[in-house]
Design a protein around this motif. Structure first.
Motif: not given
Length: 503
Positions: A95, A127, A129, A133, A160, A164, A168, A234
């Motif tokens: 990040k 992960s 998420d 990034s 998911k 989403t 992505l 998870y």
């Protein structure tokens, strides 16, 4: 052993280098590829994570992973010493943009050393998420501009839900060409899964039988004795439908159901898989009610040990509505499969850990033998065992030795262990080599992912919007909820299981 595959110099950057996936799967796979002569002559493996580590400490950590989880056992000292000299560590906060300046310097150093043909593989073992990034910063710092020599590997879960997954895909497509993106599903790298296509398309006797005229139904069953373990946080946001059926099991169904490809080109094979997904019957509200079953395990005993129920597992909601078992009846509405049911089931804390594909053929059109001689008559079956046993067996009727005409089922078996002396590679070894050679055959394309989500979204939405009042509804060490047996029994069939070897 040296491979005949010619590989350009390769830099593999593993985001999440200190994580569980790298220690258990990636590092052992890369070491085994090196030990068996399948790595490029010039290569570098760069692990990244936030915490600071020296190269020496990182190499020691990976060696512990290889020693614990490699199929070949503990490392060979000389081979490990040579391999580990190519292993490096670069601390990065994904990040933090400044971290990517440091990575760029490291990559430039190796590219200058290796030459202009150097290829770079970015493996996102982090992960989900963090996927956006990393992708954005790789593009921002121009670390993946060469579309011929740069590839990005994305682990599941790929989204998911449909929304989403599309988001992505859009993020990746804005920054990479589709030929650079490798969406990995480790199931497709398993030796027996790869052998399905060889078995189907390299043997002429099967094609005339591989359709609705001769096949009664198909079962795909992936079951586990394990619970969720440390993955409760998870898993409680995922469940069996997302975790297994949307990717692994639908991919197996596509391999069984696909038409014969014109050639072995990656996009040709993936086109045929997409055709299967497009032909699958959408779920109506009535279909969801009668052709799907969900379950959640309660406490019980596994191999003499008491195990907790799902809602008592670590990081799981005490009132969780998440399914740990799912069974679905699918239909593929095309000429080959019209009217033939495909039964799929998966679950945790079941009686057996196994992955089986069972193709049951229709019964003989006219029974020649009297009922008295067919002691245990059953329809012919083709059984593909992916794990723990790796085999393909054809169950046929045969005469029992003796003076009387007595028939019973016998197996014609192709068993990997009995046929080959060489050990089969792990799935990640196969898939990592495919990434380095640029072969996308066993990797999912964007449209495959999205169509699979689109197919299952009505079921996901229905299950999430209506809390199950029966959970938990099956005990540990059972075969799941009774409704799963009813699902297949209504059509006159039963779930097939293969007795496991005791040795």
């Amino acid at each position: 052993m040296k491979t005949s595959i010619s590989l350009n110099p390769t830099i593999i950057v593993i985001f999440g280098g200190t994580g569980d996936l790298n220690l258990r799967k990636l590092a052992p796979a890369l070491y085994n590829l090196y030990a068996e002569g399948y790595m490029p002559e010039k290569f570098a493996i760069i692990g990244t994570a936030r915490r600071p580590l020296t190269d020496v400490k990182f190499r020691e950590t990976l060696m512990e992973g290889v020693n614990s989880f490699s199929r070949t056992g503990k490392v060979h000292k000389e081979k490990w010493d040579n391999f580990s000299q190519n292993v490096h560590y670069n601390p990065i906060d994904v990040k933090d943009s400044a971290s990517f300046d440091t990575l760029k310097d490291t990559l430039d150093k190796f590219k200058n050393e290796f030459g202009p043909d150097t290829q770079i593989v970015y493996y996102l073992a982090v992960s989900p998420d963090l996927f956006p990034s990393i992708a954005k910063r790789l593009a921002k710092f121009k670390l993946a501009e060469n579309e011929d020599n740069c590839r990005i590997v994305v682990e599941k879960p790929f989204g998911k839900d449909l929304e989403t997954a599309r988001e992505l895909n859009e993020i990746l497509r804005e920054r990479f060409k589709e030929k650079q993106i490798y969406r990995i599903d480790h199931y497709l790298g398993k030796e027996t899964v790869q052998n399905i296509m060889a078995f189907r398309f390299a043997n002429s006797f099967l094609e005339p039988l591989w359709n609705r005229n001769y096949i009664d139904h198909v079962q795909i069953s992936v079951t586990e004795q394990l619970g969720v373990g440390d993955r409760g946080g998870y898993y409680d946001g995922s469940g069996a439908l997302r975790d297994m059926i949307q990717n692994h099991l639908l991919q197996l169904l596509c391999i069984i159901g696909m038409e014969t490809p014109i050639n072995f080109d990656a996009d040709e094979i993936r086109d045929k898989k997409v055709d299967v997904l497009k032909a699958m019957r959408p779920f109506s509200a009535e279909d969801i009610r009668f052709n799907t079953v969900r379950g959640q395990y309660t406490k019980g005993w596994i191999r003499g040990d008491e195990v907790p129920g799902y809602r008592s597992e670590k990081d799981v909601d005490k009132q969780s509505n998440t399914e740990t078992f799912a069974a679905i009846k699918f239909f593929v509405d095309n000429w080959r499969w019209k009217g033939i049911p495909f039964y799929v089931r998966t679950g945790k804390r079941l009686s057996q850990t196994s992955s089986l594909i069972t193709i049951q053929f229709k019964d003989v059109p006219h029974q020649v033998f009297p009922a008295s001689v067919a002691e245990h008559w059953q329809q012919n079956r083709l059984i593909i065992s992916i794990q723990p046993e790796m085999s393909i067996r054809l169950q046929v009727q045969g005469k029992r030795p003796g003076l009387d005409m007595t028939l019973n089922p016998v197996d014609m078996v192709f068993d990997y262990k009995g046929t080959y002396t060489t050990e089969s590679p792990e799935a990640y070894e196969t898939l990592l080599l495919d990434v380095m050679t640029g072969d996308q055959t066993q990797f999912m394309r964007a449209d495959q992912v999205e169509i699979a989500w689109e197919l299952l979204m009505p079921v996901i939405n229905a299950w999430e919007s209506k809390k199950s009042l029966s959970f938990p509804n099956y005990a540990a060490d059972s075969w799941g909820p009774e409704d799963a047996e009813a699902l297949i029994a209504r059509d006159g069939f039963h779930w097939f299981t293969l007795p496991l070897n005791k040795d």
